[in-house]
Scaffold this motif. Structure first.
Motif, short mmCIF file in Angstrom:
data_model
loop_
_atom_site.label_atom_id
_atom_site.label_comp_id
_atom_site.label_asym_id
_atom_site.label_seq_id
_atom_site.Cartn_x
_atom_site.Cartn_y
_atom_site.Cartn_z
N UNK A 186 0.82 -1.21 0.00
CA UNK A 186 0.00 0.00 0.00
C UNK A 186 0.85 1.26 0.00
N UNK A 187 0.28 2.32 -0.59
CA UNK A 187 0.91 3.65 -0.50
C UNK A 187 0.35 4.33 0.74
N UNK A 188 1.23 4.86 1.56
CA UNK A 188 0.79 5.51 2.80
C UNK A 188 1.40 6.91 2.89
N UNK A 189 0.84 7.76 3.75
CA UNK A 189 1.38 9.12 3.84
C UNK A 189 2.86 9.11 4.22
N UNK A 190 3.53 10.10 3.70
CA UNK A 190 4.95 10.28 3.99
C UNK A 190 5.19 10.42 5.48
N UNK A 191 6.29 9.80 5.96
CA UNK A 191 6.64 9.99 7.38
C UNK A 191 6.89 11.48 7.61
N UNK A 192 6.41 11.99 8.68
CA UNK A 192 6.70 13.39 9.00
C UNK A 192 5.74 14.37 8.36
N UNK A 193 4.77 13.85 7.53
CA UNK A 193 3.90 14.79 6.83
C UNK A 193 2.96 15.49 7.81
N UNK A 194 2.63 14.81 8.89
CA UNK A 194 1.74 15.43 9.90
C UNK A 194 2.39 16.68 10.49
N UNK A 195 3.69 16.53 10.85
CA UNK A 195 4.40 17.67 11.44
C UNK A 195 4.49 18.81 10.42
N UNK A 196 4.76 18.42 9.18
CA UNK A 196 4.88 19.44 8.13
C UNK A 196 3.54 20.17 7.97
N UNK A 197 2.45 19.40 7.98
CA UNK A 197 1.13 19.99 7.81
C UNK A 197 0.85 20.98 8.95
N UNK A 198 1.26 20.60 10.14
CA UNK A 198 1.03 21.47 11.30
C UNK A 198 1.81 22.77 11.13
#
Ligand code: FAD
Length: 923
Positions: A766-778
Motif C-alpha cells: 500500500x501507498x501511505x502518507x509520507x513519514x513526517x507529513x503530519x508535522x509538516x502539515x502542522x
C-alpha cells in the motif's frame, strides 16, 4: 524517465534547487511568506564537487542502497543514483558510533576498522594517532570500553577493536607522522610523573607549543606501564619506542627526580614553570588490615611487580596466595609463575562475574595454571620464625548489592579453613604516595588520600597546579588516565592564555549515543582469535604472550564491523578528492526564504507493517516488494535489468504478483485503494514476460482497477498475448519450502483453493502518507485527512488548494496517484500559483473573525484554538487581535471564546443560529 525533466529544472535560470533541505518554520501570509529552511550538512562542498565518484570508489563503508530498495549496497559517500540532479555527492553520517562515544579519548574506532577492512593500514594508523599517540601500547593493555559498547555483540561477539589497533601499530610502526607543533610559546609546563596521564598531558601541551619538562621519580619512563604491567603483556622496546615520540617532539625528561624530595613544587614555580600537572599515579599497595601482614614473605603487588620490572633480584616462595581480583592480582600471579613459584592461587572474595580484571587475562592466568579461590576472604596470615607459613581464610556468600553495584560478600559461619603457603601478595588496591609533594603549598587531599581536583578542569587547590590520573581518581585504567592527561592539557592551555577553563567541556569523556546499526542481512561470523605463545614456552619467560593478528585475520575481523554510524570520518574520501570538496566539519545551515506561495509535493511512503510478515516478507530474499522488483527490472538496477532472484541469482521461472498488500484492508488501517498497484503489477508482469519468455507470471487480485486511458486494454493484452494468469482472490499465506516460494490462496471465481510453487513473489504494498507529513502539515497550517494525507480545500471544486491561502498541494502527498495524475495536479497547482502571484491584488475569504475589545478579557483561548496562527493576544493592550490575512474564517476562535467577544464579519450570530437550526431540523 524523469531524468530529462529533472535536468531541465536543474538548469533553468529561474529555478533554484535547495536539495537536502527541509522547511522547518513558516511565517507571513499568502503573497508574503517567510520559510525557514534547514540545509542539512552534505559534508561535501557542492561548488567544488564535480560528481566524479572517486570518493565513493575509495570509501570503505558499505551501506544499504535506498534507491535500489536495499537490493545492493552503496558507499557512505554517495550520489543517490547516476542521473541524480544535481550530480553531487553527500556523506551519510548518522552521528557518533557507540565505540567512539564510549572511548574516553574518542578514538575513531569505526574509522580505522573500516580502513583496515579496505587494506589501508597506514591510513588506519594515522587515524588512530590523531587522538592517541600510543597505538601499540593501547592495542595491548587498554580495557577497551569501545568493545563493551560494540553493537556487533548483539549479533555474535564484539569486534576485536583493540587487536586491530595493535595490528596496524605493529605492521606500520615505521610510518612517519605529522608531529607539527603549533607556534612555539614562551611558557613552560612541568609534568610530574611519566605514566599515561603525564605522557599525554606532555604530548598535547608540547604540540600546542609549550616547553615541557617531565619529572619522574623512577629511573624509567611509563609509570605503571613500565613498573606495573609485566613485559609479557607489554614489551619494553615497544613501550620505549612509542614514548620516544615525545623526545622527538622536544619534551625534556628528568628521571630519578622525585617532587617532594629532590625538588619541591615551590621550586618548580621559582624555576619559571607557568603551570604544573601532577600525574603521580597510585603506587602504594593497600594493606589487608589483618594479623600477620608484617611477616617476611608478604609483598604488596605493586611493590613486588615494580621490583621485578626494574630488574631487581626478587626471591619468590614455593606456594603463593595473591589476594584480589583486579589486573594487578592477575599480573602478580602470572609473574610469580614465571619466576618459578610452583603453586599460585588467587584468593578473591566475590565470584567470577564481579572480578574486575580483564576477562582475557583471567582466562590466560587459568590456562597457565593459576588457581582461583572465589568467594574466599583471608582473615589472618600465620607465621613461624618471622616468616609466612600459612593463611587462614573464610568462605563467603553474596548478599545484596553494595554502593559499587556488586553483590556484597558475607562470610559463611563455620567455613574457616587454612591454606599452606609461604608467600602472600595483597593486590586489593593502591593509593598515591604524596609524601612531601604538597610541602610549602596548600594542596588539598581527599579523605581517601588522593589529590582533590575539580572534575571539569582538574585544577587543584593551588593556582596553576593541576592533577589527574590514578592520583586523583584512585586506581583506574590506562585509557582513563590518558583522557585525564588530555583534559588537564586543555585546562593548562586555557589557564596560560587567561581563558575560561570550564566553559564548553561537556563533550569530554565517554557519552551515550543513540546511533544504531542497520543489521539487515548480517549473518553470524565468529570473532578472530588472538594467537598466543605456546604454554610450554611461557615458564620462566617474559616474552610477549599475544602474538598479534596476521593480515588475513585482521581484514576479516575488520569486515565484521557493522559501520553503525555510516560515515566514520576515516577520511579516505579526503585523500581521493582531487577538487578538495570534502568538508567533514560542515554543519547544518538555516536560511530564511521570502516566497509568495508554496506547493507541497512531499510524496508518499510504502507500507511498512508487521502484517507484511504474513506474506512472508523478510523470511526469504525472494519475496520482494513491487518497488524492489521495479529495480530488478531496471537497466540501471542491481542486476543490470536481468530478472534474477536476490537469493541465488537464478532466473525465476514462476513469479507470483500479489495485489492489495495492506491496502483495501481496514484491519491494517489502510481501508483505501492505493490506485496504482493494479497497473504497475500488470506492467511488471508484462516486463517479466518480455525478459523471461518461458516464465509464468501469476497475478492475484481483488478486482482490476484500470482507471486510465488504454489501461484496460493493457491488462487484456497481458492476459491474452503474454499468458499472464490473473487469479481473482486473496492470498492467505506465502512461505518458503524446499527452495520454492509457496503461495496459497483462494480463487473466488471458481471457489477453489490455489497453491502456486514459485521462484519469486512480488508484493504490491500500500501507498501511505509520507513519514513526517503530519508535522509538516502542522507547521504549514494545513490539514490532513483521516489517513494522514494532505487535505485539499474541496475534492472537486478546489483540488489543489488547501484551506490556507497561498499553500497548494500536488501529487501523492494528497492521495495515492500515478505519474499522469500527479503531473496534471502539479500543473494545476503551478497555475494556481501563477494566478495568485500575477494579479495586482490578492483574493481572500470575506468571512474573518473580529474581536470586540470592550468584551474581550485577553484570556488566550482564541489564540490556542486558531489553527492558522491568525489570532494573537496583545499583552500590553490586553486584547486579542486578528490578522485578517491569515484568518480563514473557520469559526474555531469564536467557539472557544468564553465571553462571546469574537464574531465573524459578514456573518452574524443570528445567521449561525439559523444555519444550526436548519441543519438539526427533523424532516
Ligand atoms: P602511573 O602510571 O602510576 O604513573 C605515575 C608516575 O608518577 C609513576 O611513574 C611514578 O613513579 C611517578 N611519580 C609518583 N610520584 C612522583 C613524584 N613525587 N615525583 C615524580 N614522579 C612521581 N590499566 C589498564 O587499562 N589495563 C591494564 O591491563 C592494566 N594493568 C595494570 C596492571 C597493574 C599491575 C597495575 C598496578 C595497574 C594496571 N592498570 C591497567 C592500571 C593503569 O596502569 C593505571 O590506571 C595507569 O597507569 C595510571 O596512570 P597514571 O599516569 O595516573 O599513573
Amino acid at each position: 524517465m524523469l531524468g530529462p525533466k529533472m535536468m531541465d529544472v536543474g538548469r533553468h535560470p529561474n529555478i533554484t534547487l535547495w536539495m537536502y533541505s527541509e522547511v522547518v518554520g513558516l511565517g507571513g501570509e499568502a503573497g508574503d511568506f517567510t520559510a525557514r529552511v534547514r540545509r542539512r550538512a552534505t559534508f561535501v562542498d557542492w561548488d567544488k564537487c564535480t560528481g566524479c565518484a572517486a570518493c565513493g570508489d575509495v570509501c570503505p563503508v558499505k551501506m544499504w542502497n535506498e534507491f535500489e530498495s536495499g537490493l545492493s549496497r552503496r558507499a557512505a559517500i554517495y550520489r543517490p543514483f547516476p542521473q541524480a540532479v544535481p550530480n553531487k555527492f553527500v556523506i551519510d553520517r548518522q552521528g557518533t558510533p557507540p565505540c567512539q562515544a564510549a572511548c574516553p579519548l574518542h578514538v575513531n574506532a569505526q574509522g580505522y576498522t573500516a580502513l583496515i577492512s579496505a587494506g589501508k593500514y597506514r591510513e588506519a594508523l594515522a587515524l588512530v594517532r590523531e587522538r592517541n599517540p600510543f597505538p601499540g601500547i593501547t592495542g595491548r593493555v587498554c580495557h577497551h570500553p569501545c568493545e563493551a559498547a560494540c553493537e556487533r555483540a548483539t549479533i555474535d561477539e564484539a569486534i576485536a577493536i583493540d587487536f586491530l589497533k595493535r595490528f596496524v601499530a605493529d605492521r606500520e610502526s615505521d610510518l612517519e607522522w605529522d608531529l607539527e607543533i603549533a607556534e612555539e610559546r614562551e611558557e613552560r609546563v612541568a609534568i610530574v610523573g611519566s605514566g599515561p596521564a603525564g605522557l599525554v598531558a606532555a604530548y598535547d601541551l608540547r604540540r600546542r607549543g609549550y616547553g615541557v619538562t617531565v619529572f619522574e621519580a623512577l629511573p624509567v619512563l611509563g609509570g605503571m606501564l613500565a613498573v606495573g604491567i609485566p613485559s609479557y603483556r607489554l614489551p619494553r622496546d615497544l613501550l620505549e619506542g612509542e614514548i620516544d615520540v615525545l623526545k622527538r617532539l622536544g619534551v625534556e625528561f628528568r628521571l630519578n627526580t622525585r617532587i617532594g624530595r629532590e625538588v619541591t613544587l615551590e621550586e618548580l614555580v621559582a624555576e619559571g614553570y607557568g603551570a604544573i600537572f601532577l600525574g603521580l599515579g597510585a603506587h602504594v599497595s593497600r594493606k589487608l588490615g589483618i594479623d600477620g601482614e608484617d611477616l617476611e614473605g608478604v609483598w604488596g603487588a605493586v611493590e613486588f611487580l615494580r621490583s621485578v620490572n626494574l630488574g631487581e633480584k626478587v626471591r619468590v616462595g614455593k606456594r603463593a596466595a595473591v589476594i584480589g581480583g583486579g589486573n594487578a592480582a592477575i599480573d602478580a600471579a602470572r609473574t610469580l609463575l614465571r619466576l618459578g613459584c610452583e603453586d599460585v592461587s588467587i584468593v578473591y572474595r566475590r565470584s567470577r562475574v564481579e572480578m574486575p580484571a580483564m576477562e582475557r587475562e583471567i582466562v590466560e592466568a587459568e590456562h597457565e595454571g593459576v588457581k582461583i579461590e572465589y568467594l574466599t576472604l583471608p582473615t589472618k596470615v600465620i607465621g613461624s620464625g618471622g616468616k609466612v607459613v600459612a593463611m587462614e581464610c573464610v568462605r563467603m556468600e553474596l548478599g545484596e548489592p553494595d554502593e559499587s553495584g556488586r553483590r556484597r560478600p558475607i562470610p559463611i559461619e563455620g567455613s574457616e579453613f587454612r591454606m599452606e603457603i609461604d608467600m602472600v601478595v595483597p593486590a586489593i588496591s593502591q593509593s598515591p604516595d604524596l609524601e612531601g609533594v604538597g610541602e610549602g603549598v596548600d594542596l588539598e587531599i581527599t579523605r581517601w588520600g588522593s589529590i582533590a581536583a575539580d572534575p571539569v578542569t582538574l585544577a587543584t587547590s593551588v593556582s596553576g597546579v593541576f592533577a589527574g590520573g590514578d592520583a586523583v581518581t584512585g586506581p583506574r585504567t590506562y585509557i582513563e588516565a590518558m583522557a585525564q592527561g588530555r583534559k588537564a592539557a586543555i585546562s593548562i592551555d586555557r589557564y596560560l592564555r587567561g581563558a575560561d577553563m570550564a566553559v564548553g567541556r561537556d563533550g569530554e569523556g565517554p557519552f551515550e549515543t543513540d546511533v544504531k546499526p542497520d543489521t539487515r542481512g548480517v549473518g553470524q561470523a565468529p570473532r578472530a582469535v588472538m594467537p598466543t605463545l605456546e604454554l610450554g614456552e611461557r615458564a620462566g619467560d617474559f616474552r610477549e604472550v599475544d602474538l598479534g593478528f596476521d593480515e588475513e585475520q585482521a581484514v576479516s575481523e575488520a569486515k565484521r564491523c557493522l559501520n553503525c554510524a555510516g560515515c566514520s570520518e576515516c577520511k579516505a574520501c579526503v585523500a581521493a578528492c582531487e577538487p578538495d570538496a570534502i568538508r567533514h566539519g560542515m554543519e547544518d545551515a538555516f536560511v530564511d526564504l521570502d516566497v509568495g506561495a508554496i506547493v507541497v509535493a512531499t510524496g508518499y511512503d510504502l507500507y511498512e507493517w508487521e502484517g507484511l510478515a504474513a506474506y512472508g516478507y523478510g523470511t526469504s530474499p525472494d519475496i520482494v516488494t513491487a518497488l524492489e522488483f521495479e529495480r530488478i527490472l531496471a537497466a540501471s538496477g542491481p542486476t543490470g535489468g536481468e530478472v534474477r532472484r536476490p537469493s541465488d541469482g537464478r532466473i525465476p521461472k514462476e513469479v507470483v504478483f500479489v495485489n492489495c498488500v495492506g491496502s483495501r484492508d481496514p484491519e491494517s488501517g489502510v481501508a483505501y485503494c492505493s490506485r496504482v498497484c493494479c497497473m504497475y503489477t500488470a506492467k511488471e508482469a508484462m516486463l517479466y514476460k518480455h525478459r523471461v519468455h518461458d516464465g509464468q507470471a501469476y497475478v492475484f487480485y481483488i478486482d482490476i482497477r484500470s482507471n486510465g486511458k488504454g489501461y484496460e486494454e493493457f491488462v487484456q493484452r497481458g492476459m491474452e498475448e503474454e499468458g499472464i494468469l490473473f487469479l481473482r482472490g486473496k492470498v492467505s499465506k506465502i512461505f518458503q519450502e524446499d527452495g520454492k516460494i509457496m503461495v496459497w490462496g483462494v480463487d473466488t471465481l471458481t471457489g477453489r483453493n490455489v497453491e502456486v510453487a514459485a521462484d519469486m513473489a512480488v508484493l504490491a504494498t500500500a501507498m501511505v502518507p509520507n513519514k513526517g507529513v503530519k508535522e509538516l502539515a502542522k507547521l504549514l497550517r494545513i490539514g490532513t485527512d483521516e489517513y494522514g494525507f494532505l487535505k485539499e480545500a474541496h475534492l472537486k471544486l478546489r483540488p489543489v488548494e488547501t484551506l490556507t491561502a497561498g499553500i497548494f498541494i500536488a501529487g501523492a502527498a494528497q492521495s495515492p496517484k500515478d505519474i499522469t495524475d500527479t503531473v496534471s495536479q502539479a500543473s494545476g497547482a503551478a497555475m494556481k500559483v501563477v494566478d495568485l502571484l500575477s494579479g495586482d491584488e490578492l483574493d481572500h475569504e470575506p468571512t474573518v473573525a473580529s474581536v470586540d475589545p470592550e468584551v474581550c478579557r485577553a484570556c488566550g483561548y482564541c489564540e490556542a484554538a486558531c489553527a492558522y496562527g491568525a489570532v494573537e493576544v496583545d499583552l500590553v493592550e490586553k486584547v486579542a487581535k486578528v490578522n485578517e490575512m491569515l484568518c480563514e474564517g473557520c469559526g474555531g476562535c469564536s467557539v472557544a471564546c468564553p465571553s462571546g467577544a469574537i464574531s465573524h464579519t459578514n456573518f452574524s450570530s443570528r445567521q449561525y443560529m439559523e444555519m444550526i437550526e436548519v441543519a438539526t431540523e427533523d424532516y
